[in-house]
Design a protein around this motif. Structure first.
Motif, mmCIF file in Angstrom:
data_model
loop_
_atom_site.group_PDB
_atom_site.id
_atom_site.type_symbol
_atom_site.label_atom_id
_atom_site.label_comp_id
_atom_site.label_asym_id
_atom_site.label_seq_id
_atom_site.Cartn_x
_atom_site.Cartn_y
_atom_site.Cartn_z
ATOM 1 N N GLN A 1 1.215 -1.717 0.373
ATOM 2 C CA GLN A 1 -0.017 -0.078 -0.003
ATOM 3 C C GLN A 1 0.749 1.131 0.472
ATOM 4 O OE1 GLN A 1 -3.002 -0.355 3.058
ATOM 5 N NE2 GLN A 1 -4.068 -2.000 2.608
ATOM 6 N N PHE A 2 1.759 1.626 0.555
ATOM 7 C CA PHE A 2 2.572 2.302 0.819
ATOM 8 C C PHE A 2 4.371 2.088 0.567
ATOM 9 C CE2 PHE A 2 -0.280 3.112 3.406
ATOM 10 C CZ PHE A 2 -1.512 3.990 3.235
ATOM 11 N N LEU B 1 -1.737 3.444 -2.266
ATOM 12 C CA LEU B 1 -2.754 4.097 -1.749
ATOM 13 C C LEU B 1 -1.909 5.665 -2.612
ATOM 14 C CD1 LEU B 1 -3.788 3.329 1.394
ATOM 15 C CD2 LEU B 1 -5.387 3.013 -0.928
ATOM 16 N N SER B 2 -0.069 5.340 -2.172
ATOM 17 C CA SER B 2 -0.189 7.017 -3.199
ATOM 18 C C SER B 2 1.378 6.145 -2.633
ATOM 19 C CB SER B 2 -0.336 8.105 -1.700
ATOM 20 O OG SER B 2 1.500 7.515 -0.102
ATOM 21 N N LEU B 3 2.414 7.496 -3.345
ATOM 22 C CA LEU B 3 3.678 6.929 -3.758
ATOM 23 C C LEU B 3 4.299 8.493 -2.755
ATOM 24 C CD1 LEU B 3 3.731 6.328 -7.445
ATOM 25 C CD2 LEU B 3 3.814 4.490 -5.297
ATOM 26 N N ASP C 1 7.122 11.433 -2.675
ATOM 27 C CA ASP C 1 7.601 12.340 -3.309
ATOM 28 C C ASP C 1 9.121 12.136 -3.908
ATOM 29 O OD1 ASP C 1 5.271 14.225 -2.912
ATOM 30 O OD2 ASP C 1 6.635 15.061 -1.853
ATOM 31 N N THR D 1 -3.680 -0.203 -9.848
ATOM 32 C CA THR D 1 -3.655 0.092 -8.220
ATOM 33 C C THR D 1 -4.569 0.733 -8.319
ATOM 34 O OG1 THR D 1 -3.106 2.629 -8.971
ATOM 35 C CG2 THR D 1 -1.079 0.671 -9.322
ATOM 36 N N LEU E 1 -3.835 4.163 -6.740
ATOM 37 C CA LEU E 1 -3.779 5.711 -6.833
ATOM 38 C C LEU E 1 -4.793 6.630 -7.086
ATOM 39 C CD1 LEU E 1 -0.478 4.834 -8.437
ATOM 40 C CD2 LEU E 1 -0.728 5.718 -5.448
ATOM 41 N N THR F 1 -3.392 10.468 -6.913
ATOM 42 C CA THR F 1 -3.026 10.204 -8.044
ATOM 43 C C THR F 1 -1.631 10.707 -7.980
ATOM 44 O OG1 THR F 1 -1.707 13.059 -9.044
ATOM 45 C CG2 THR F 1 -1.957 12.190 -6.402
ATOM 46 N N VAL F 2 -0.352 11.257 -8.746
ATOM 47 C CA VAL F 2 1.266 10.425 -8.154
ATOM 48 C C VAL F 2 1.853 11.766 -7.829
ATOM 49 C CG1 VAL F 2 0.712 8.357 -9.599
ATOM 50 C CG2 VAL F 2 1.714 10.630 -10.780
ATOM 51 N N PRO F 3 3.346 12.029 -8.071
ATOM 52 C CA PRO F 3 4.391 12.709 -7.741
ATOM 53 C C PRO F 3 4.634 13.153 -9.017
ATOM 54 C CG PRO F 3 4.588 11.175 -6.343
ATOM 55 C CD PRO F 3 3.719 10.534 -7.009
ATOM 56 N N LEU G 1 -7.428 6.921 -10.167
ATOM 57 C CA LEU G 1 -6.700 7.632 -10.792
ATOM 58 C C LEU G 1 -7.205 8.915 -11.515
ATOM 59 C CD1 LEU G 1 -3.268 8.334 -10.879
ATOM 60 C CD2 LEU G 1 -3.855 7.583 -12.559
#
Length: 603
Positions: free
Chosen positions: A260-261, A284-286, A288, A305, A307, A309-311, A332
């Protein structure tokens, strides 16, 4: 001089002929023997290694046999044998001294058998062994000293067994090991020192197990590792910096896990990395800072996934990326404007099957080499006029299955080599779409699915293709926008009509019914054109009506006289054939009945 050369050639020929005949003479009937020393034997009649084999045999392959045990004498007196395989058989056991008779072996393959255990130090005499394949057996445990003495071993395959734990130090003496495969077993955890002594290891496969985490330091010492496959496990967490010792890593697969992370800088210090897979993880997120400098990576897969959004700098260190598949992420919905700005070599970009609702006008402005762009199956409602302006080499664009109602007429002005798909969008065929409809009419060769690019609104345009719209009718589309109307008394005499090919079948002198939208006492929620003058005309290949200059045109499917005649002829021919078959059957029954009566009369 010539005589001596001829003598040498004759001797060589005689030698090869003798070798050939000797080989064939010593080859058992269940085997195939080649002149280069390879013997292959197969069949259920084989219960042990054949006795009479060519003396110059180097490789012995036994397949699909009924050999249950490799006995102490199975390999004795085979001093030249270097490669031995016994596969797809019913092998259940190996004698502790089975390989003492052939210590010179360099390769052993015992794959696809029923081995559940092996004697301790059974391979210890094989100090020159380089390859050992024990995959696809029923092994549940292996002792700590099972590989003792295999100082030359380079390739070890233990995959597709039932192993759930590793004894401490089981690989510690395999200093020359290059390939290790322990995938497709039942490991839930691996000791942190499992691979610490494998300084020459190049490929490590631990995929398709039950791993839930990776121990800190588990990859320390693998300074020459290039391929690491960890996909299809249950890994939920990764220790920080766990991959940092792998400075020569080229390929790492982490897909199909439970991540998840990811820790900050998880993939730093891998400048030679060319493939990284993270797809099929519930991310859930990536962070930075995730990717380090990896200019040699040509492909990146991040799909399926959670996600949102993405960095914005996710791909900042991947300047050599050529294929990016960021699709099938159904949550997304947003992408940073500068996400792709550092990818000048990108050729294929897939953003399909996401939840994207809008795109920034500069999203693709730096992708001068982009060849394929997939945006289908999203939630896009509109696109900026210049969003594809810099994509001069774009050859394929998929915009199917979005929420597009209109596009600027010159949105593809700079895409000379483009082929585009536009179907399954709710196109709004009012005046505003005139420019885009005109572009489609003039570029039907560019739109791959033009016959399915149809109007969804307004009501009187439903099911029309955009390339059937003309500028004249779109100039007056505001006349048909009235949702309801009050209609005066209809003429008692129905309008006269002519044949379907007539251009004006109704009497043009008949009075038009007056329309007064402001009166509400007799309001009908019916399209006004049906209360005007009716014209029947043969035209496009679908049914619709169109209001133009006070006339209502009803278009319908054109008739084809030749086709109708052919179908009628075929129908009559089938009926005639059926009748003929019935008559023939009746006549045959009559003859049969008559013959039966004649036979009865004889008796």
């Amino acid at each position: 001089m010539m005589d001596s050369l001829l003598t040498v050639k004759v001797r060589i020929l005689v030698y090869y002929m003798l070798t050939f005949f000797t080989c064939n003479a010593a080859c058992p009937s269940v085997c195939m023997c080649s002149t280069n020393g390879i013997v292959t034997c197969f069949g259920s009649t084989i219960i042990d290694t054949p006795k009479q084999l060519p003396t110059h045999m180097y490789t012995l392959k036994l397949q699909s046999t009924n050999m249950h045990v490799i006995s102490e004498r199975s390999l004795e007196k085979k001093n030249l044998l270097t490669r031995f395989s016994l596969t797809f058989s019913h092998l259940q056991g190996v004698h502790p001294r089975a390989f003492h008779g052939a210590p010179q072996l360099k390769s052993i393959q015992l794959s696809h058998n029923n081995l559940s255990s092996l004697p301790a130090r059974v391979f210890s005499p094989l100090i020159t062994l380089e390859q050992l394949h024990l995959n696809r057996n029923q092994l549940e445990t292996i002792t700590a000293d099972i590989f003792e003495g295999l100082v030359a071993l380079q390739d070890l395959d233990l995959s597709y067994n039932k192993l759930s734990s590793l004894a401490s130090g089981v690989f510690s003496r395999l200093m020359n090991l290059v390939i290790l495969n322990i995938g497709s077993n039942y490991f839930k955890t691996l000791p942190p020192t499992s691979f610490c002594s494998l300084i020459k290891l190049n490929m490590l496969n631990i995929h398709k197990n039950q791993l839930e985490t990776l121990e800190p330091g588990i990859f320390d010492g693998l300074v020459n590792l290039e391929y690491l496959h960890i996909y299809d496990n249950k890994i939920a967490t990764i220790p920080p910096e766990v991959f940092w010792p792998l400075r020569k890593l080229k390929n790492i697969t982490l897909s199909s896990n439970q991540l998840q992370f990811l820790p900050e800088r998880s993939f730093y210090h891998m400048p030679k990395l060319f493939k990284l897979t993270l797809y099929k993880n519930p991310l859930l997120s990536l962070p930075d800072e995730l990717m380090g400098h990896m200019p040699e990576m040509p492909e990146f897969y991040l799909y399926d996934t959670n996600l949102i959004t993405v960095p914005g700098n996710l791909f900042a260190n991947m300047s050599g990326l050529q294929i990016l598949k960021l699709h099938f992420n159904d949550r997304l919905s947003e992408l940073p404007p500068n996400l792709f700005s550092s990818l000048p070599e990108l050729q294929i970009l897939s953003l399909k099957s996401n939840n994207l609702q809008q795109l920034h006008p500069q999203h693709f402005s730096k992708l001068n080499k982009l060849d394929i762009l997939l945006l289908n199956n999203n939630m896009l409602k509109n696109l900026a006029k210049n969003i594809f302006q810099e994509l001069g080499k774009l050859t394929k664009l998929d915009l199917m299955e979005n929420h597009l109602k209109n596009l600027p007429g010159d949105i593809f002005k700079y895409n000379a080599f483009l082929k585009v798909s536009l179907s399954d969008n709710p196109w709004d065929c009012t005046c505003s779409i005139k420019g885009f409809a005109r572009w489609i009419r003039h570029n039907k060769h560019v739109v791959l699915d033009s016959e399915n690019v149809i109007c969804h609104s307004p009501k009187h345009q439903i099911l029309r293709t955009l390339d059937s719209l003309n500028d004249e009718e779109l100039n007056t589309c505001n006349i048909t926008a009235t949702p309801s109307c009050t209609v005066t008394q209809e003429p008692t005499q129905a309008p006269s009509t002519t044949s379907p090919t007539a251009t004006a079948a109704a009497s043009p002198h008949k009075p038009r019914p007056s329309v007064r939208p402001h009166e509400t006492s007799s309001t009908y929620d019916i399209s006004p054109p049906f209360y005007d003058v009716l014209v029947v005309e043969q035209g496009l290949e679908f049914v619709h009506h169109n209001y133009h200059n006070g006339w209502v045109y009803v278009w319908f499917l054109p008739s084809n006289i030749a086709l109708a005649g052919f179908l009628m002829f075929s129908h009559i021919l089938l009926l005639a054939t059926g009748m003929l078959l019935i008559l023939c059957t009746m006549y045959s029954m009559h003859l049969l009945s008559k013959r039966v009566e004649e036979i009865k009369a004889q008796f």
